[in-house]
Motif scaffolding. Structure first.
Motif, PDB file in Angstrom:
ATOM      1  N   GLY A  44       0.806  -1.210   0.000  1.00  0.00           N
ATOM      2  CA  GLY A  44       0.000   0.000   0.000  1.00  0.00           C
ATOM      3  C   GLY A  44       0.841   1.262   0.000  1.00  0.00           C
ATOM      4  O   GLY A  44       2.083   1.209  -0.015  1.00  0.00           O
ATOM      5  N   PRO A  45       0.203   2.424   0.026  1.00  0.00           N
ATOM      6  CA  PRO A  45       0.900   3.711  -0.133  1.00  0.00           C
ATOM      7  C   PRO A  45       2.017   3.967   0.867  1.00  0.00           C
ATOM      8  O   PRO A  45       3.011   4.611   0.525  1.00  0.00           O
ATOM      9  CB  PRO A  45      -0.234   4.736   0.043  1.00  0.00           C
ATOM     10  N   TRP A  46       1.868   3.467   2.096  1.00  0.00           N
ATOM     11  CA  TRP A  46       2.901   3.778   3.081  1.00  0.00           C
ATOM     12  C   TRP A  46       4.261   3.221   2.678  1.00  0.00           C
ATOM     13  O   TRP A  46       5.304   3.790   3.011  1.00  0.00           O
ATOM     14  CB  TRP A  46       2.509   3.248   4.464  1.00  0.00           C
ATOM     15  N   GLY A  47       4.260   2.117   1.939  1.00  0.00           N
ATOM     16  CA  GLY A  47       5.519   1.536   1.488  1.00  0.00           C
ATOM     17  C   GLY A  47       6.251   2.451   0.523  1.00  0.00           C
ATOM     18  O   GLY A  47       7.467   2.647   0.617  1.00  0.00           O
ATOM     19  N   ILE A  59       9.970   4.335   1.098  1.00  0.00           N
ATOM     20  CA  ILE A  59      11.080   4.202   0.150  1.00  0.00           C
ATOM     21  C   ILE A  59      11.480   5.569  -0.384  1.00  0.00           C
ATOM     22  O   ILE A  59      12.678   5.892  -0.485  1.00  0.00           O
ATOM     23  CB  ILE A  59      10.686   3.284  -1.025  1.00  0.00           C
ATOM     24  N   SER A  60      10.493   6.397  -0.731  1.00  0.00           N
ATOM     25  CA  SER A  60      10.792   7.717  -1.290  1.00  0.00           C
ATOM     26  C   SER A  60      11.540   8.588  -0.291  1.00  0.00           C
ATOM     27  O   SER A  60      12.498   9.287  -0.641  1.00  0.00           O
ATOM     28  CB  SER A  60       9.493   8.410  -1.724  1.00  0.00           C
ATOM     29  N   ALA A  61      11.114   8.537   0.968  1.00  0.00           N
ATOM     30  CA  ALA A  61      11.792   9.330   1.989  1.00  0.00           C
ATOM     31  C   ALA A  61      13.215   8.847   2.194  1.00  0.00           C
ATOM     32  O   ALA A  61      14.161   9.644   2.277  1.00  0.00           O
ATOM     33  CB  ALA A  61      11.016   9.250   3.306  1.00  0.00           C
ATOM     34  N   GLY A  62      13.374   7.521   2.268  1.00  0.00           N
ATOM     35  CA  GLY A  62      14.716   6.970   2.420  1.00  0.00           C
ATOM     36  C   GLY A  62      15.599   7.296   1.236  1.00  0.00           C
ATOM     37  O   GLY A  62      16.780   7.588   1.384  1.00  0.00           O
TER      38      GLY A  62
END
Length: 480
Positions: free
Chosen positions: A282-285, A289-292
């Motif tokens: 879902g979106p939280w994944g 990843i984007s933040a990391g």
């Protein structure tokens, strides 16, 4: 990073050098792997690619290990081997190629950050809009200002970035193992194409440049070898760091094929690692990843900015570039080398902005520019094994082993140059030929003759290649 450490305590040990190799290699490329592989191949082609790339790059890692032991006085990095083996001008070309590769890699980082943010800020697109160009340009010079204040402040950012990139990557591996669907994996074996030798060869060739990009950093310990406590640690750290990263890269690409169909994965926006995790949980994944990725890429950008400046500094110290580029500020920063590296990064960013696929172009250009220094390093390893240079009191068996390893590395790097294609070879000439002005200035400063006869021939070939590239760009024959 610009002065010799004053004591053994201040030098780098085996674990520190290994961390440097891993940190240099695990950057932006790993977050782009699913889409880049899915665009070209399926599970079988991916497996073959990692087998070939893993074997070839392992041989190259062993070459660096051998050279660290057999040629301990050559501690200026990759280009020092080219200079020692083939003369001043060839060494200069290798230095410029590696330097330009680092700068092009930084452009990849800049574009990828904007593409990641573009998912929530439409004005950034996929990193290829006017707004993205302006913000990327501002970042180039903001990092220059940060580094000029001292490397110690920059090191803190790099430490934070290392942690930030490992957490989401490890989570991705765990989640994709749990979400793995063997039926999806089987459907992706060939990705809908016939399993013929010609098809597989074409698929493998299409993925070779991305493997070069993700393996950039394999020479990280060599670049900073003069800071090592012992020379043997340089080679050992290179091999261990490489094997660790290879296992991680192969796991990520293979596991992704068990989560999404190839066609859907090939259509993801970059960073595609975020898209695969979004599909799985879902979106939280994707957000994680984007933040990391953003924090990770900022750290990678910082590391490669310092790396690019270090290459220029080392070349200037070895009298292969103008002496002014070897000056160091009161804070220990190679100011002029840093500024000229930032200027080249800005130039490549502008060129990338004119392309259709900015991110893929910058990535492939980065890989292609690194190929010549790697090829020359492998050839130098073969040369010293043949001439027994540095092999005093070494068994014939050891020398034969080094000769075989070096020979495989030569074949592999030559194949990479072929796989990159004529376009990127000509574009490399377009960068290398004008850069020769720096070499001419350095030779005049030292009151040395400009070229030997064979070096003049090399220059003529570079000029012709640059002219063909320029003509191709103007007429549309070379599309970027």
């Amino acid at each position: 990073m610009s002065t010799q450490p004053s004591s053994n305590e201040s030098k780098l040990g085996f674990l520190a050098l290994t961390a440097m190799v891993v940190g240099s290699m695990v950057g932006a490329g790993i977050f782009m792997l699913p889409r880049r592989f899915a665009e070209a191949t399926g599970v079988i082609g991916t497996g073959l690619t990692w087998l070939i790339a893993g074997t070839g790059m392992l041989m190259l890692a062993l070459v660096f290990q051998t050279l660290a032991v057999r040629q301990p006085t050559l501690d200026a990095g990759v280009f020092a081997y080219a200079k020692a083996g083939f003369g001043n001008y060839v060494g200069f070309i290798a230095a410029v190629g590696f330097w330009a590769s680092a700068c092009a890699g930084n452009v990849t980082y800049l574009v990828l950050i904007k593409s990641t943010l573009g998912a929530v800020i439409p004005g950034l697109g996929e990193g290829d809009t006017i707004l993205a160009l302006v913000l990327s340009s501002a970042m180039i010079w903001a990092f220059v200002a940060l580094i000029l204040r001292g490397v110690q402040q920059a090191a803190l950012i790099n430490t934070i970035a290392t942690v930030a990139k490992l957490v989401p990557i490890i989570l991705f591996v765990i989640v994709t193992i749990l979400a793995f669907d063997h039926r999806v994996f089987i459907d992706n074996l060939m990705g809908g194409e016939a399993a013929t030798a010609d098809v597989l060869f074409g698929q493998v060739r299409a993925t070779m440049l991305i493997t070069v990009f993700v393996f950039l950093g394999i020479e990280g310990a060599s670049i900073y070898s003069r800071y090592a406590k012992t020379r043997r640690d340089v080679g050992r750290a290179t091999v261990l760091g490489f094997v660790s990263v290879l296992a991680l890269l192969a796991a990520i690409t293979m596991l992704a094929y068990g989560v999404m169909p190839r066609a859907e994965m090939a259509a993801l926006r970059q960073p595609s690692l975020a898209g695969v995790l979004t599909h799985a949980v879902g979106p939280w994944g994707g957000v994680l990843i984007s933040a990391g990725l953003i924090v990770s890429v900022l750290g990678a950008y910082l590391a490669w900015t310092l790396m690019a400046a270090e290459v220029v500094l080392a070349a200037a110290k070895n009298q292969d570039m103008p002496a002014a580029l070897g000056r160091v500020s009161k804070t220990g920063v190679p100011k002029n080398a840093l500024l000229v590296s930032a200027a080249l990064t800005q130039l490549i960013l502008l060129a990338t902005f004119l392309t259709d696929g900015a991110l893929d172009f910058a990535l492939d250009l980065t890989g292609s520019l690194a190929l010549l220094p790697f090829f020359l390093t492998a050839v130098f390893a073969v040369k010293i094994a043949l001439t027994r240079d540095g092999y005093d009191e070494v068994s014939a068996k050891t020398r034969r082993r080094d000769l075989i390893v070096g020979g495989i590395a030569v074949v592999y790097t030559a194949f990479l140059i072929y796989a990159a294609g004529l376009k990127f070879l000509l574009l490399s000439c377009l960068l290398l030929a004008p850069a020769t002005v720096l070499y001419l200035v350095a030779r005049r400063e030292q009151r040395h003759p400009f070229f030997k006869r064979y070096e003049t021939l090399i220059l003529v070939v570079l000029i012709i290649g640059a002219a063909v590239a320029l003509h191709g760009l103007l007429t549309g024959w070379i599309a970027i």
